[in-house]
Scaffold this active site. Sequence first.
Site, mmCIF file in Angstrom:
data_model
loop_
_atom_site.group_PDB
_atom_site.id
_atom_site.type_symbol
_atom_site.label_atom_id
_atom_site.label_comp_id
_atom_site.label_asym_id
_atom_site.label_seq_id
_atom_site.Cartn_x
_atom_site.Cartn_y
_atom_site.Cartn_z
ATOM 1 N N ASP A 112 6.277 -4.668 -8.630
ATOM 2 C CA ASP A 112 5.867 -5.098 -7.295
ATOM 3 C C ASP A 112 6.815 -6.197 -6.801
ATOM 4 O O ASP A 112 7.443 -6.893 -7.602
ATOM 5 C CB ASP A 112 4.436 -5.639 -7.358
ATOM 6 C CG ASP A 112 3.825 -5.846 -5.979
ATOM 7 O OD1 ASP A 112 4.368 -5.310 -4.996
ATOM 8 O OD2 ASP A 112 2.803 -6.554 -5.898
ATOM 9 N N GLU A 113 6.917 -6.368 -5.482
ATOM 10 C CA GLU A 113 7.766 -7.406 -4.869
ATOM 11 C C GLU A 113 9.174 -7.386 -5.473
ATOM 12 O O GLU A 113 9.733 -8.420 -5.845
ATOM 13 C CB GLU A 113 7.132 -8.799 -5.049
ATOM 14 C CG GLU A 113 5.738 -8.936 -4.484
ATOM 15 C CD GLU A 113 5.694 -8.991 -2.961
ATOM 16 O OE1 GLU A 113 6.735 -8.783 -2.330
ATOM 17 O OE2 GLU A 113 4.601 -9.224 -2.415
ATOM 18 N N LYS A 133 1.146 -1.858 1.160
ATOM 19 C CA LYS A 133 1.902 -1.795 -0.094
ATOM 20 C C LYS A 133 1.002 -1.888 -1.327
ATOM 21 O O LYS A 133 1.129 -1.087 -2.257
ATOM 22 C CB LYS A 133 2.916 -2.939 -0.108
ATOM 23 C CG LYS A 133 3.560 -3.212 -1.461
ATOM 24 C CD LYS A 133 4.487 -4.398 -1.404
ATOM 25 C CE LYS A 133 3.766 -5.697 -1.217
ATOM 26 N NZ LYS A 133 3.053 -6.139 -2.428
#
Length: 759
Positions: free
Chosen positions: A224-225, A32
């Site tokens: 992100d996340e 990722k």
Amino acid sequence: MDYLEQLNDRQREAVVNTSGPTMIVAGAGSGKTRVLTYRIAHLIKAHQVDPFNILALTFTNKAAGEMRHRIEQIVGAEARNIWMGTFHSVFARILRAEAHVLGYPAHFTIYDTDDSKALIKALVKEMNLDDKKYKPNVVYNRISGAKNRLISWQEYKANPYYIEEDEAAQRPKMGDLYQAYVERCFKAGAMDFDDLLFNTNILFRDHLDILNKYQHKFHHVLVDEFQDTNHSQYIITKKLAAVHQNICVVGDDAQSIYAFRGADIQNILNFEKDFPDLKVIKLEQNYRSTQTIVGAANAVIGHNKAQLTKQVWTQNPQGELIELIKCASDHEEGRLVAASIFEEKMQHHLRNSDFAVLYRTNSQSRAIEEALRRSNLKYKIVGGLSFYQRKEIKDMLAYMRFSINHDDEASLKRIINLPKRGIGDTTVNKIIVYAHENNLSLWQALQQADKIVAARAAGAVRDFVDMIKRFAIEIEKNDAYEAAMAIAKGSQLLRELYNDKTIEGLSRYENLQELLNAIKEFVESDEVRLSGADEQDKSLAAFLQEVTLLTGVDSAEDDDPDKITLTTIHMAKGLEFKYVYVVGMEEDLFPSQMMMSSREDLEEERRLFYVAITRAQQKLFLSYALSRYRFGRLISCEPSRFLEEIDPRYIKSSSKYGGQSLATGHRPAGNGGYARKLVSSVKRQPQVSRQASHTPSADFAPSDTSTLAAGMRVEHPKFGFGKVLAIESSGTDRKAKVHFDNFGEKTLLLSFAKLKIHD
């Protein structure tokens, strides 16, 4: 472009398709960070996007720093111009430039958690509120939760649901306190951590010209996340991407484990509703783990209903089977895990840093730490203090030490006003001066308090002295556990932590209970002590000597990176290790008893187990105990339901470390009941034929069980429906004997059991 050659087909697709809304569903170990990094680099290098027009939001400064460094290696110094950082750091930057329109100075102060709690404490005092009901922790978390849901103090005070909740909790002035807190922060030109999100939302809601400016500035927004975003964070990013629609979110719904911090999994599950033209790219190849580990993780997460469909796979070798370790007790669990680590390390020439031990709650680290020390294996605690270094543990140990040795001034100063008993710094300082001037110990001076301080303070000191004298008598008369319980209760430390119902408070209470468990184990064990003391010496002094030996660490160890990692599963997210041990795989521990009231809670626990499994690269160990000390009692345990969800072909049971054999003969085909068959050798009461675990009713909520009586019909979140056979009392504890329709007879401690009365 060389960097594209390093990617597989799906990763390359995620990097080069940079227009329009995109969601990259990144399975565990699928690369990722590399994809997100290369996507930003590709925007700059291939599409000539000005770095000033790129906004990249991360959850840690470390992640942002690593990504920027990687991008700089590809595109050069231009990478420094990207708007990249955590949500809080980026929005603080925007607020610095725009805060004047909200009435704040450009150089507003940012309060950290301690600043906020200190202010709340002062306000509680000013408003003449009960500081036992309006504890800073409780108030702070309540206000924080409201802000993260974008609920202002005005909306909070006008909402009948919140008013009713606060009145039920005996905190009817919470709304007024919220208002006073916000007004005091504003007057001081200060924002707390939550305000950085809350006020950015206010800024964009009320000042469309400013929103328009940033919408046109950021041509590309990357998050992100994404599965860890809360409502406030999502609203901001959605607004910022509204003009160009170039929003790229990266995450994995299967790793959404922070609901207790306000994270909302619906943000990723329902993202397509807000962006109908969404392009979804799934990264399903795992580069981290063996086929066995990946297969087991897929089997577990497949039981969740709320998820984005994907099938993670790997070209890595099949690898070793998952090793399941059955232990007689949590003490034996620590010993067997330490023995296993030692053997694997020697056999395969591994380093300490190749190993991690993961647990559901911090209090579980105690038995593991002690076993590793006895095996001379170095370790470090990640995301938390060593068990015996935690404040609540040091507080309790200080009470014990001072009750034994009245000349221990360091312990005295730590506990004299803990919990608060009206002996402030001024009183203590006067006593210290008097002791020095008259060549007395502090303990001697305390007993002359009437000569030193005012009558009210002297009375408080007198009560403290009498309490310590009572503790000394208890220590003289009783074994370590009985004496420790007397101190924990008599000092009010146990009550203070029990009454703090915040997540942090519950954790501290569990830790103190775990210390008491350790003392109980010390008293009941026949094991020869490290101290070399007579193994029949069960006194509190002998226990403290044992603890001193266990916690004496050379400071030089701090510079040694080669240590076994001990951490909670929450803190392990994003990390990876060659060998991983997940301990405490028992019902009511993992899944947690506190996460059984709804399907959403249970599915979050399952995602947490998925995260634990996928931290392992080469080999995974799962352990459970048949008995465990909890709240001073040795209770029987049963294996976690999650063990049943792993296909048996991925598991082997182990007895090579001294435990009983976990299974005999061939493993049964299929998934059903495998974990329960593993403990068939343990003598248990006859059980009714079981069905699958009970799913709580939609309106399930625990009832007040003070009026529970035999004959009543009840529902338990795990055992389902049943009839109360009898109520038993033992001291302050009440137990209910219940016959459940599908799980047979159970005896439940009512102070902990969650029961809904249906009569």
